[in-house]
Motif scaffolding. Structure first.
Motif, PDB file in Angstrom:
ATOM      1  N   ALA A 254      10.260  -4.225   2.595  1.00 42.45           N
ATOM      2  CA  ALA A 254      11.488  -3.525   2.243  1.00 42.45           C
ATOM      3  C   ALA A 254      11.380  -2.017   2.410  1.00 42.45           C
ATOM      4  O   ALA A 254      12.394  -1.341   2.607  1.00 42.45           O
ATOM      5  CB  ALA A 254      11.890  -3.862   0.798  1.00 42.45           C
ATOM      6  N   THR A 255      10.169  -1.489   2.330  1.00 39.20           N
ATOM      7  CA  THR A 255       9.996  -0.028   2.423  1.00 39.20           C
ATOM      8  C   THR A 255       9.431   0.432   3.765  1.00 39.20           C
ATOM      9  O   THR A 255       9.311   1.628   4.000  1.00 39.20           O
ATOM     10  CB  THR A 255       9.062   0.468   1.303  1.00 39.20           C
ATOM     11  OG1 THR A 255       7.800  -0.227   1.390  1.00 39.20           O
ATOM     12  CG2 THR A 255       9.678   0.213  -0.069  1.00 39.20           C
ATOM     13  N   ALA A 256       9.079  -0.507   4.654  1.00 34.55           N
ATOM     14  CA  ALA A 256       8.433  -0.130   5.916  1.00 34.55           C
ATOM     15  C   ALA A 256       9.411   0.405   6.952  1.00 34.55           C
ATOM     16  O   ALA A 256       9.021   1.143   7.857  1.00 34.55           O
ATOM     17  CB  ALA A 256       7.679  -1.323   6.496  1.00 34.55           C
ATOM     18  N   THR A 257      10.669   0.018   6.848  1.00 37.90           N
ATOM     19  CA  THR A 257      11.679   0.480   7.802  1.00 37.90           C
ATOM     20  C   THR A 257      12.539   1.546   7.136  1.00 37.90           C
ATOM     21  O   THR A 257      12.670   1.571   5.907  1.00 37.90           O
ATOM     22  CB  THR A 257      12.559  -0.691   8.259  1.00 37.90           C
ATOM     23  OG1 THR A 257      13.107  -1.353   7.105  1.00 37.90           O
ATOM     24  CG2 THR A 257      11.751  -1.700   9.053  1.00 37.90           C
TER      25      THR A 257
ATOM     26  N   TYR B   9      11.581  -9.986   6.548  1.00 37.32           N
ATOM     27  CA  TYR B   9      12.644  -9.019   6.271  1.00 37.32           C
ATOM     28  C   TYR B   9      12.638  -7.817   7.211  1.00 37.32           C
ATOM     29  O   TYR B   9      13.409  -6.883   7.008  1.00 37.32           O
ATOM     30  CB  TYR B   9      12.547  -8.527   4.822  1.00 37.32           C
ATOM     31  CG  TYR B   9      12.685  -9.636   3.803  1.00 37.32           C
ATOM     32  CD1 TYR B   9      13.841 -10.415   3.757  1.00 37.32           C
ATOM     33  CD2 TYR B   9      11.657  -9.915   2.907  1.00 37.32           C
ATOM     34  CE1 TYR B   9      13.963 -11.435   2.827  1.00 37.32           C
ATOM     35  CE2 TYR B   9      11.771 -10.926   1.976  1.00 37.32           C
ATOM     36  CZ  TYR B   9      12.928 -11.690   1.941  1.00 37.32           C
ATOM     37  OH  TYR B   9      13.044 -12.711   1.032  1.00 37.32           O
ATOM     38  N   ILE B  10      11.774  -7.802   8.214  1.00 33.92           N
ATOM     39  CA  ILE B  10      11.762  -6.715   9.196  1.00 33.92           C
ATOM     40  C   ILE B  10      12.509  -7.181  10.434  1.00 33.92           C
ATOM     41  O   ILE B  10      12.204  -8.242  10.993  1.00 33.92           O
ATOM     42  CB  ILE B  10      10.317  -6.313   9.549  1.00 33.92           C
ATOM     43  CG1 ILE B  10       9.658  -5.686   8.309  1.00 33.92           C
ATOM     44  CG2 ILE B  10      10.294  -5.341  10.718  1.00 33.92           C
ATOM     45  CD1 ILE B  10       8.216  -5.280   8.527  1.00 33.92           C
ATOM     46  N   ASP B  11      13.508  -6.421  10.882  1.00 38.76           N
ATOM     47  CA  ASP B  11      14.414  -6.878  11.933  1.00 38.76           C
ATOM     48  C   ASP B  11      13.763  -6.934  13.310  1.00 38.76           C
ATOM     49  O   ASP B  11      13.965  -7.886  14.057  1.00 38.76           O
ATOM     50  CB  ASP B  11      15.658  -5.987  11.980  1.00 38.76           C
ATOM     51  CG  ASP B  11      16.515  -6.134  10.736  1.00 38.76           C
ATOM     52  OD1 ASP B  11      16.444  -7.200  10.096  1.00 38.76           O
ATOM     53  OD2 ASP B  11      17.247  -5.191  10.392  1.00 38.76           O
TER      54      ASP B  11
ATOM     55  N   THR C 274      -2.742   4.323   7.119  1.00 37.54           N
ATOM     56  CA  THR C 274      -1.562   3.732   7.766  1.00 37.54           C
ATOM     57  C   THR C 274      -0.255   4.428   7.413  1.00 37.54           C
ATOM     58  O   THR C 274       0.727   4.301   8.147  1.00 37.54           O
ATOM     59  CB  THR C 274      -1.425   2.248   7.382  1.00 37.54           C
ATOM     60  OG1 THR C 274      -1.088   2.149   5.983  1.00 37.54           O
ATOM     61  CG2 THR C 274      -2.717   1.493   7.636  1.00 37.54           C
ATOM     62  N   LEU C 275      -0.196   5.099   6.257  1.00 38.19           N
ATOM     63  CA  LEU C 275       1.014   5.750   5.747  1.00 38.19           C
ATOM     64  C   LEU C 275       2.126   4.762   5.395  1.00 38.19           C
ATOM     65  O   LEU C 275       3.279   5.172   5.224  1.00 38.19           O
ATOM     66  CB  LEU C 275       1.553   6.787   6.749  1.00 38.19           C
ATOM     67  CG  LEU C 275       0.648   7.993   7.029  1.00 38.19           C
ATOM     68  CD1 LEU C 275       1.338   8.955   8.001  1.00 38.19           C
ATOM     69  CD2 LEU C 275       0.279   8.722   5.740  1.00 38.19           C
ATOM     70  N   LEU C 276       1.822   3.482   5.272  1.00 38.04           N
ATOM     71  CA  LEU C 276       2.833   2.523   4.831  1.00 38.04           C
ATOM     72  C   LEU C 276       3.200   2.824   3.373  1.00 38.04           C
ATOM     73  O   LEU C 276       2.312   2.919   2.516  1.00 38.04           O
ATOM     74  CB  LEU C 276       2.315   1.098   4.951  1.00 38.04           C
ATOM     75  CG  LEU C 276       2.199   0.540   6.378  1.00 38.04           C
ATOM     76  CD1 LEU C 276       1.535  -0.832   6.357  1.00 38.04           C
ATOM     77  CD2 LEU C 276       3.567   0.467   7.048  1.00 38.04           C
ATOM     78  N   PRO C 277       4.487   2.976   3.064  1.00 41.45           N
ATOM     79  CA  PRO C 277       4.880   3.363   1.697  1.00 41.45           C
ATOM     80  C   PRO C 277       4.388   2.416   0.621  1.00 41.45           C
ATOM     81  O   PRO C 277       4.029   2.842  -0.472  1.00 41.45           O
ATOM     82  CB  PRO C 277       6.414   3.381   1.775  1.00 41.45           C
ATOM     83  CG  PRO C 277       6.729   3.603   3.217  1.00 41.45           C
ATOM     84  CD  PRO C 277       5.651   2.911   3.974  1.00 41.45           C
ATOM     85  N   MET C 278       4.368   1.109   0.925  1.00 43.97           N
ATOM     86  CA  MET C 278       3.939   0.140  -0.076  1.00 43.97           C
ATOM     87  C   MET C 278       2.528   0.429  -0.570  1.00 43.97           C
ATOM     88  O   MET C 278       2.238   0.293  -1.761  1.00 43.97           O
ATOM     89  CB  MET C 278       4.029  -1.273   0.500  1.00 43.97           C
ATOM     90  CG  MET C 278       3.438  -2.374  -0.372  1.00 43.97           C
ATOM     91  SD  MET C 278       1.669  -2.624  -0.085  1.00 43.97           S
ATOM     92  CE  MET C 278       1.659  -3.188   1.600  1.00 43.97           C
ATOM     93  N   THR C 279       1.644   0.840   0.337  1.00 44.10           N
ATOM     94  CA  THR C 279       0.271   1.113  -0.066  1.00 44.10           C
ATOM     95  C   THR C 279       0.210   2.307  -1.011  1.00 44.10           C
ATOM     96  O   THR C 279      -0.605   2.334  -1.936  1.00 44.10           O
ATOM     97  CB  THR C 279      -0.607   1.362   1.168  1.00 44.10           C
ATOM     98  OG1 THR C 279      -0.059   2.450   1.934  1.00 44.10           O
ATOM     99  CG2 THR C 279      -0.656   0.132   2.057  1.00 44.10           C
ATOM    100  N   GLY C 280       1.081   3.289  -0.775  1.00 43.06           N
ATOM    101  CA  GLY C 280       1.132   4.434  -1.675  1.00 43.06           C
ATOM    102  C   GLY C 280       1.756   4.080  -3.016  1.00 43.06           C
ATOM    103  O   GLY C 280       1.259   4.476  -4.080  1.00 43.06           O
TER     104      GLY C 280
ATOM    105  N   GLY D  83      17.738  -2.810  -2.914  1.00 45.15           N
ATOM    106  CA  GLY D  83      17.590  -3.588  -4.134  1.00 45.15           C
ATOM    107  C   GLY D  83      16.292  -4.370  -4.168  1.00 45.15           C
ATOM    108  O   GLY D  83      15.626  -4.459  -5.209  1.00 45.15           O
ATOM    109  N   MET D  84      15.912  -4.918  -3.028  1.00 41.36           N
ATOM    110  CA  MET D  84      14.666  -5.672  -2.954  1.00 41.36           C
ATOM    111  C   MET D  84      13.464  -4.756  -3.149  1.00 41.36           C
ATOM    112  O   MET D  84      12.492  -5.120  -3.808  1.00 41.36           O
ATOM    113  CB  MET D  84      14.574  -6.396  -1.610  1.00 41.36           C
ATOM    114  CG  MET D  84      13.355  -7.270  -1.456  1.00 41.36           C
ATOM    115  SD  MET D  84      13.428  -8.286   0.029  1.00 41.36           S
ATOM    116  CE  MET D  84      14.788  -9.363  -0.391  1.00 41.36           C
ATOM    117  N   ALA D  85      13.524  -3.553  -2.577  1.00 42.97           N
ATOM    118  CA  ALA D  85      12.419  -2.605  -2.733  1.00 42.97           C
ATOM    119  C   ALA D  85      12.240  -2.216  -4.200  1.00 42.97           C
ATOM    120  O   ALA D  85      11.121  -2.215  -4.724  1.00 42.97           O
ATOM    121  CB  ALA D  85      12.672  -1.367  -1.877  1.00 42.97           C
ATOM    122  N   ILE D  86      13.343  -1.923  -4.864  1.00 38.09           N
ATOM    123  CA  ILE D  86      13.266  -1.514  -6.274  1.00 38.09           C
ATOM    124  C   ILE D  86      12.818  -2.678  -7.153  1.00 38.09           C
ATOM    125  O   ILE D  86      11.928  -2.546  -7.993  1.00 38.09           O
ATOM    126  CB  ILE D  86      14.633  -0.975  -6.744  1.00 38.09           C
ATOM    127  CG1 ILE D  86      14.986   0.306  -5.964  1.00 38.09           C
ATOM    128  CG2 ILE D  86      14.619  -0.708  -8.246  1.00 38.09           C
ATOM    129  CD1 ILE D  86      16.394   0.802  -6.205  1.00 38.09           C
ATOM    130  N   GLY D  87      13.432  -3.842  -6.942  1.00 36.84           N
ATOM    131  CA  GLY D  87      13.109  -4.996  -7.768  1.00 36.84           C
ATOM    132  C   GLY D  87      11.676  -5.457  -7.626  1.00 36.84           C
ATOM    133  O   GLY D  87      10.975  -5.684  -8.627  1.00 36.84           O
TER     134      GLY D  87
END
Length: 339
Positions: free
Chosen positions: A133-136, A204-206, A248-254, A80-84
């Protein structure tokens, strides 16, 4: 043998004694087998405990934080956090801004968005949340492993340096030689009107080590700007995010590249014709920029560092935009004069 296993063992022996000698012998053998299993496979008990805890993990029964500021999230909360945050950062970058779209003047606000550091920080907060939210569960571990595979990356993980005005002396950076990394960095900060203290803390990263990797990436972002020369206007941020995604392939950057839809037609054409090809080429071929120990490179010649990393500077976007504005103003004056 730990305490829970001892208590269980005593209970089994008591029950077996009441049942008779045969049962008592069977219980002793079972306890002995359990002891050997716990000794030979010490992680098994931990895995079982983690599984039990996971079954009871909910928004109303949250486990304790693993590091200061950590906020454990359920899978549903994370999604939900990723989408919002993704939707808000793309379509509502003016939140918490006086005089936003509700007050009218959207064109004026969009101009402010290109020039105001505070508005950019508001958007950066949303993008930071999207990044966590999208890194893990995979991508931040891949980046951590890239650091572990590199001697400088391992040293960064061991020392865990932080980048802020408390760890970097801004006046000392201004006194460095003209073409040094530190001077290029501080001149970029001054030109864009930003500060190294604006990066929010990861929460938010465990995994604690992975949380630091994300924090390190976040705090080094302005060095990437200084190295490439890309400004903080939306067009420059989208171009830099394309470079970071390739590296880096981090989804947020894409995902942040979707903001190209909010650019003006001429800006979109320039992105796809100039900056997107540059970002892919340089992001893929260059070394992992997460492994640069920037604090130790401040006195180094910035062109030398670019060559070592395999990064070419893109065309000066701020100069291009300035020329375009001057040309538009000149044409407007000519039309007003009847030409």
């Amino acid at each position: 043998m730990d305490a829970p296993l001892i208590r269980v063992g005593h209970g089994l022996r008591a029950a077996a004694s009441a049942a008779g000698p045969a049962a008592s012998g069977l219980a002793s053998r079972s306890i002995s087998g359990a002891s050997r299993s716990a000794i030979c496979h010490p992680s098994r008990a931990t895995a079982v405990a983690a599984t039990v805890a996971a079954r009871h993990f909910s928004a109303l029964n949250r486990p304790p934080p693993k590091y200061p500021g950590h906020v454990p999230l359920t899978k549903i909360e994370q999604a939900g956090m990723a989408i919002g945050s993704g939707i808000m950062s793309l379509f509502n970058p003016y939140r918490a801004v006086p005089g936003g779209p509700r007050d009218g003047g959207q064109m004026q606000i969009k101009h402010m968005m290109d020039t105001s550091p505070q508005l950019m920080r508001n958007l950066a907060d949303l993008i930071a949340t999207l990044g966590e939210a999208t890194a893990t569960p995979y991508f931040i571990y891949r980046l951590r492993d890239a650091m572990l595979a590199h001697p400088t990356g391992r040293r960064i993980l061991r020392l865990r340096p932080r980048i802020s005005s408390k760890t970097l002396s801004i006046p000392a950076l201004r006194a460095l030689p003209a073409n040094s990394v530190g001077r290029a960095y501080v001149e970029w900060l001054d030109r864009e009107g930003v500060s190294p203290d604006t990066r929010s803390a990861v929460k938010y990263i465990d995994d604690e080590e992975c949380a630091y990797v994300m924090q390190r990436y976040r705090e080094c972002h302005d060095f990437y700007h200084a190295l490439t020369g890309l400004p903080t206007v939306r067009e420059g941020e989208v171009a830099l995010k394309a470079f970071e995604f390739a590296n880096t392939l981090l989804p947020m950057t894409g995902l942040s590249m979707l903001a190209v839809a909010t650019l003006k037609p001429a800006e979109r054409r320039r992105f796809f014709g100039v900056y997107m090809p540059w970002a892919v080429k340089n992001g893929v071929r260059s070394k992992d920029i997460i492994n640069v120990f920037w604090e130790e490179e401040l006195e180094r010649d910035v062109d030398d560092l670019r060559r070592e990393l395999g990064i070419e500077q893109p065309p000066d976007l701020r100069a291009i935009r300035k020329r375009e504005k001057e040309e538009k103003r000149r044409l407007k004056e000519m039309r007003a004069q009847g030409f």
